[in-house]
Design an enzyme around this catalytic site. Structure first.
Site, PDB file in Angstrom:
ATOM      1  N   ASP A 136      -0.699   9.806  -3.881  1.00 31.56           N
ATOM      2  CA  ASP A 136      -0.990   9.686  -2.446  1.00 31.56           C
ATOM      3  C   ASP A 136      -2.401   9.182  -2.119  1.00 31.56           C
ATOM      4  O   ASP A 136      -2.662   8.763  -0.995  1.00 31.56           O
ATOM      5  CB  ASP A 136      -0.784  11.035  -1.754  1.00 31.56           C
ATOM      6  CG  ASP A 136       0.674  11.418  -1.675  1.00 31.56           C
ATOM      7  OD1 ASP A 136       1.519  10.510  -1.722  1.00 31.56           O
ATOM      8  OD2 ASP A 136       0.975  12.620  -1.577  1.00 31.56           O
ATOM      9  N   ARG A 274      19.234  -2.048   7.980  1.00 24.19           N
ATOM     10  CA  ARG A 274      19.453  -1.323   6.726  1.00 24.19           C
ATOM     11  C   ARG A 274      18.207  -0.519   6.382  1.00 24.19           C
ATOM     12  O   ARG A 274      17.104  -0.827   6.837  1.00 24.19           O
ATOM     13  CB  ARG A 274      19.712  -2.314   5.581  1.00 24.19           C
ATOM     14  CG  ARG A 274      20.998  -3.103   5.718  1.00 24.19           C
ATOM     15  CD  ARG A 274      22.216  -2.254   5.400  1.00 24.19           C
ATOM     16  NE  ARG A 274      23.429  -3.054   5.332  1.00 24.19           N
ATOM     17  CZ  ARG A 274      24.196  -3.371   6.361  1.00 24.19           C
ATOM     18  NH1 ARG A 274      23.860  -2.972   7.584  1.00 24.19           N
ATOM     19  NH2 ARG A 274      25.291  -4.089   6.200  1.00 24.19           N
TER      20      ARG A 274
END
Ligand code: F6P
Length: 356
Positions: A136, A274
């Site tokens: 992260d 999508r």
């Protein structure tokens, strides 16, 4: 005899093994009387006295291997003072294991929460050094954490792959990239992958701005739009909710955020849309070259601390120099993206929409 314990805590990432190897190789190289103990599955290994004695051979062939040779687990800091299901006091048990093994030092690879626990153990008198690990890149006190570069490579590759099919079919795609509270991976991978929209936890979005971007791109005949959404992307309405209410709302989610955003866009535009979620692939596989080098540097510096009897710091990167930061400064603080930082401003100038 120099006796050193090592553990990895929290979510795994690429180059953890490279960092452990950096510590061990340096110690073995500098001293003939080193014993290294690896605690299994994070702090759990210290709490329950589960460890193995490691030999130089154990650190061979692991530079390129993803995951962690020691196993890992999450031991939330906020539950540290609550007993284990068996009734053990966690801090006391860890101190007892450290004493029993007559350790001189403990080297811990972990992110923000794990470093908080490391700092607590240091305050309790153990000789602890932390290594800045997490995909992260949200650890306070360091420009980079190892794992981040590998993760952005994988996330970027995912965006690249989606790009070709999105453009062939003229579809809108929402690609969900890891980062619950902090959006460094979606920011970097989004820019590297040429995203049209990047939605970050630090910059609440207005859905109308996202919809307008899709419509503008359609008018310009682009046909497709790539939206990169952090796991923790948040709308302006949700950001305005009281924290408790918002937490309750996301706890009730049956699908991750990208599906919710896709549905909102579909309701607003009727466009074919999508979703792609690379998920934990971003934490998996081999570390990239840069992470291997950085993790090795971090390991060497931690070992130097052990050899000099210097503790209580996290190894960090400041302007691509390896430095030491007091663990007490790092503990429990997150390094958020400043919405007005240079990189975000440049991305906006380029035309990337953040939805604010
Ligand atoms: O380790 C960091 C991280 O991968 C975050 O990017 C992500 O939000 C979280 O961990 C996922 O956690 P878990 O592995 O527990 O599903």
């Amino acid at each position: 005899m120099l006796r050193v314990g090592m553990l990895t805590s929290g979510g795994d990432c690429q180059a953890l093994n490279a960092a452990l190897r950096g510590v061990a190789k340096t110690l073995y190289n500098e001293r003939d009387d080193v014993e290294i103990y690896g605690f299994l599955n994070g702090y759990q290994g210290m709490i329950y006295g589960k460890y193995k004695k490691l030999r130089p051979k154990d650190f061979s062939g692991i530079l390129t291997r993803g995951g962690t040779m020691l196993g890992t687990s999450r031991t939330p800091f906020k539950l540290l003072d609550e007993p284990t299901p068996e009734g053990l006091n966690k801090v006391d048990s860890m101190k007892a294991t450290y004493k029993e093994l007559q350790l001189d030092a403990l080297v811990m690879g972990g992110g923000n929460g794990s470093t908080k626990t490391a700092n607590r153990l240091y305050e309790e008198g153990l000789n602890v050094i932390a290594l800045p690990k997490t995909i992260d890149n949200d650890t306070w006190g360091t420009d980079y954490t190892f794992g981040f570069d590998s993760a952005i490579e994988i996330a970027t590759k995912c965006i690249d792959d989606i790009h070709t099919t999105a453009s062939s079919h003229g579809r809108v795609f929402v690609i969900e990239i890891m980062g619950h509270k902090v959006g460094w991976i979606p920011l970097y991978a989004g820019i590297a992958g040429g995203a049209d929209v990047i939605l970050l936890p630090e910059i609440p979005y207005d859905l109308n701005k996202v919809v307008k971007t899709i419509e503008r791109r359609d008018q310009e005949d682009h046909r497709f739009t790539i939206i990169v959404a952090a796991e923790g992307a948040i709308s302006k309405e949700d950001a305005a909710l009281p924290k408790k209410k918002y937490k309750k709302k996301i706890a009730g989610r049956t699908m991750s955020v990208a599906y919710e955003i896709a549905d909102d866009i579909f309701q607003a535009t009727g466009r074919e849309i999508r979703v792609a979620v690379p998920g934990h692939t971003q934490r998996g596989g081999q570390p990239c070259a840069r992470d291997r080098v950085f993790a090795t540097q971090v390991g060497v510096e931690a070992a130097r601390g052990v050899l000099a009897g210097e503790y209580g710091f996290m190894v960090a990167d400041k302007g691509r120099e390896i430095v030491r930061v007091p663990m007490s400064e790092v503990a429990g603080r997150l390094k958020y993206i400043d919405p007005n930082c240079q990189l975000v401003n440049q991305a906006k100038t380029l035309g990337i929409v953040f939805g604010d």
